[in-house]
Scaffold this active site. Sequence first.
Site, PDB file in Angstrom:
ATOM      1  N   GLY A  81       0.860  -1.153   0.063  1.00 43.55           N
ATOM      2  CA  GLY A  81       0.020   0.037  -0.104  1.00 43.55           C
ATOM      3  C   GLY A  81       0.965   1.295   0.090  1.00 43.55           C
ATOM      4  O   GLY A  81       0.436   2.504   0.492  1.00 43.55           O
ATOM      5  N   ARG A  86     -14.214 -14.511 -11.529  1.00 42.23           N
ATOM      6  CA  ARG A  86     -13.798 -13.252 -11.945  1.00 42.23           C
ATOM      7  C   ARG A  86     -15.046 -12.271 -12.293  1.00 42.23           C
ATOM      8  O   ARG A  86     -14.962 -11.060 -11.628  1.00 42.23           O
ATOM      9  CB  ARG A  86     -12.764 -13.232 -13.386  1.00 42.23           C
ATOM     10  CG  ARG A  86     -12.013 -11.978 -13.350  1.00 42.23           C
ATOM     11  CD  ARG A  86     -11.068 -11.978 -14.340  1.00 42.23           C
ATOM     12  NE  ARG A  86      -9.936 -12.949 -13.984  1.00 42.23           N
ATOM     13  CZ  ARG A  86      -9.197 -12.970 -13.078  1.00 42.23           C
ATOM     14  NH1 ARG A  86      -9.044 -12.026 -12.429  1.00 42.23           N
ATOM     15  NH2 ARG A  86      -8.283 -13.901 -12.985  1.00 42.23           N
ATOM     16  N   LEU A  88      -8.258  -7.521 -13.905  1.00 44.57           N
ATOM     17  CA  LEU A  88      -9.764  -7.100 -13.918  1.00 44.57           C
ATOM     18  C   LEU A  88     -10.346  -7.697 -15.474  1.00 44.57           C
ATOM     19  O   LEU A  88      -9.898  -7.900 -16.485  1.00 44.57           O
ATOM     20  CB  LEU A  88      -9.920  -5.410 -14.082  1.00 44.57           C
ATOM     21  CG  LEU A  88      -9.390  -4.890 -12.683  1.00 44.57           C
ATOM     22  CD1 LEU A  88      -9.235  -3.284 -13.016  1.00 44.57           C
ATOM     23  CD2 LEU A  88     -10.365  -5.476 -11.798  1.00 44.57           C
ATOM     24  N   HIS A  90       2.643   1.049 -12.784  1.00 46.01           N
ATOM     25  CA  HIS A  90       3.568  -0.282 -13.187  1.00 46.01           C
ATOM     26  C   HIS A  90       5.110   0.026 -13.235  1.00 46.01           C
ATOM     27  O   HIS A  90       5.460   1.089 -13.738  1.00 46.01           O
ATOM     28  CB  HIS A  90       3.187  -0.719 -14.639  1.00 46.01           C
ATOM     29  CG  HIS A  90       3.917  -2.091 -14.868  1.00 46.01           C
ATOM     30  ND1 HIS A  90       3.417  -3.296 -14.295  1.00 46.01           N
ATOM     31  CD2 HIS A  90       5.203  -2.266 -15.641  1.00 46.01           C
ATOM     32  CE1 HIS A  90       4.409  -4.180 -14.894  1.00 46.01           C
ATOM     33  NE2 HIS A  90       5.252  -3.788 -15.680  1.00 46.01           N
ATOM     34  N   GLU A 149       7.438   6.286  -8.535  1.00 45.22           N
ATOM     35  CA  GLU A 149       6.056   5.783  -8.361  1.00 45.22           C
ATOM     36  C   GLU A 149       5.385   6.632  -7.759  1.00 45.22           C
ATOM     37  O   GLU A 149       4.476   7.385  -7.936  1.00 45.22           O
ATOM     38  CB  GLU A 149       6.253   4.352  -8.063  1.00 45.22           C
ATOM     39  CG  GLU A 149       6.672   3.306  -8.779  1.00 45.22           C
ATOM     40  CD  GLU A 149       6.411   1.792  -8.458  1.00 45.22           C
ATOM     41  OE1 GLU A 149       5.286   1.603  -7.998  1.00 45.22           O
ATOM     42  OE2 GLU A 149       7.432   0.965  -8.566  1.00 45.22           O
TER      43      GLU A 149
HETATM   44  C1  GRF Z   1       4.413  -1.197  -6.917  1.00 41.41           C
HETATM   45  O1  GRF Z   1       5.803  -1.403  -7.509  1.00 41.41           O
HETATM   46  C2  GRF Z   1       3.522  -1.061  -8.187  1.00 41.41           C
HETATM   47  O2  GRF Z   1       4.212  -0.558  -9.513  1.00 41.41           O
HETATM   48  C3  GRF Z   1       3.009  -2.444  -8.730  1.00 41.41           C
HETATM   49  O3  GRF Z   1       3.095  -3.143  -7.427  1.00 41.41           O
HETATM   50  C4  GRF Z   1       3.664  -2.513  -6.501  1.00 41.41           C
HETATM   51  C5  GRF Z   1       2.826  -1.997  -5.135  1.00 41.41           C
HETATM   52  O4  GRF Z   1       3.518  -1.607  -4.115  1.00 41.41           O
HETATM   53  N1  GRF Z   1       1.795  -2.519  -9.396  1.00 41.41           N
HETATM   54  P1  GRF Z   1       2.709  -0.881  -3.019  1.00 41.41           P
HETATM   55  O5  GRF Z   1       1.688  -1.604  -2.404  1.00 41.41           O
HETATM   56  O6  GRF Z   1       2.165   0.711  -3.718  1.00 41.41           O
HETATM   57  O7  GRF Z   1       3.706  -0.632  -2.002  1.00 41.41           O
END
Ligand code: GRF
Length: 200
Positions: A12, A64, A92, A108, A173
């Site tokens: 998270g 799903r 999804l 990502h 990110e």
């Molecule tokens: C991140 O590296 C994101 O890019 C990928 O999953 C990971 C999640 O990390 N989709 P967090 O749960 O946000 O710490």
Amino acid sequence: MKRLGILLSGRGSNFEAIARSIEEGRLNAEIAVVISNRAEAPGIEIALARGLKAVHISSKGLDREAYDAQLVKELKENHVELVCLAGYMRMLSASFVREFPMRILNIHPSLLPAFPGLDAQHQAFEYGVKISGCTVHFVDEQLDHGPIVLQAHVPVLATDDSDTLAARILKEEHRIYSEAVAIVLNGRYRVEGRRVIEEV
Ligand code: GRF
């Protein structure tokens, strides 16, 4: 105020970065609900500690489509306008994507279209790329595929292993996810084919 719905499965930290951007006034939005498919996801604890609504929806015994229908219901009941995937580790369904057209974002940890799928940082490291990074993109019906809102590049250093690389990517990110959410919420963009063009 625009209402966000967060879907996560684990740590998270991207969700927390978005929550912090809101708290610090860098993002004009509110988090309406945080949903996890895993009861033990630390992201749920973070949400509750922040006084946010957090829900675990178990996928046990559901296919799903049935599972995603529950997600849609929860998101709609909370009047969510933009769905943010933040380490959400389930594909999804097409019907979920159709419920929120160009209203789902994902982060990502690679420069897409390179290294989609799991363990992207490790894939990039093993491939030997000199530059990797991260991508925020709209979610369409294919994995890690929709139009790209923002990317950030991160050099791969001679001294890196895949964990140190992943840690530097994660910092980027946290920075670009909130920026991308702001662009989309403000509607400061247009889409031409696959190109998301920011309007300033
Ligand atoms: C991140 O590296 C994101 O890019 C990928 O999953 C990971 C999640 O990390 N989709 P967090 O749960 O946000 O710490």
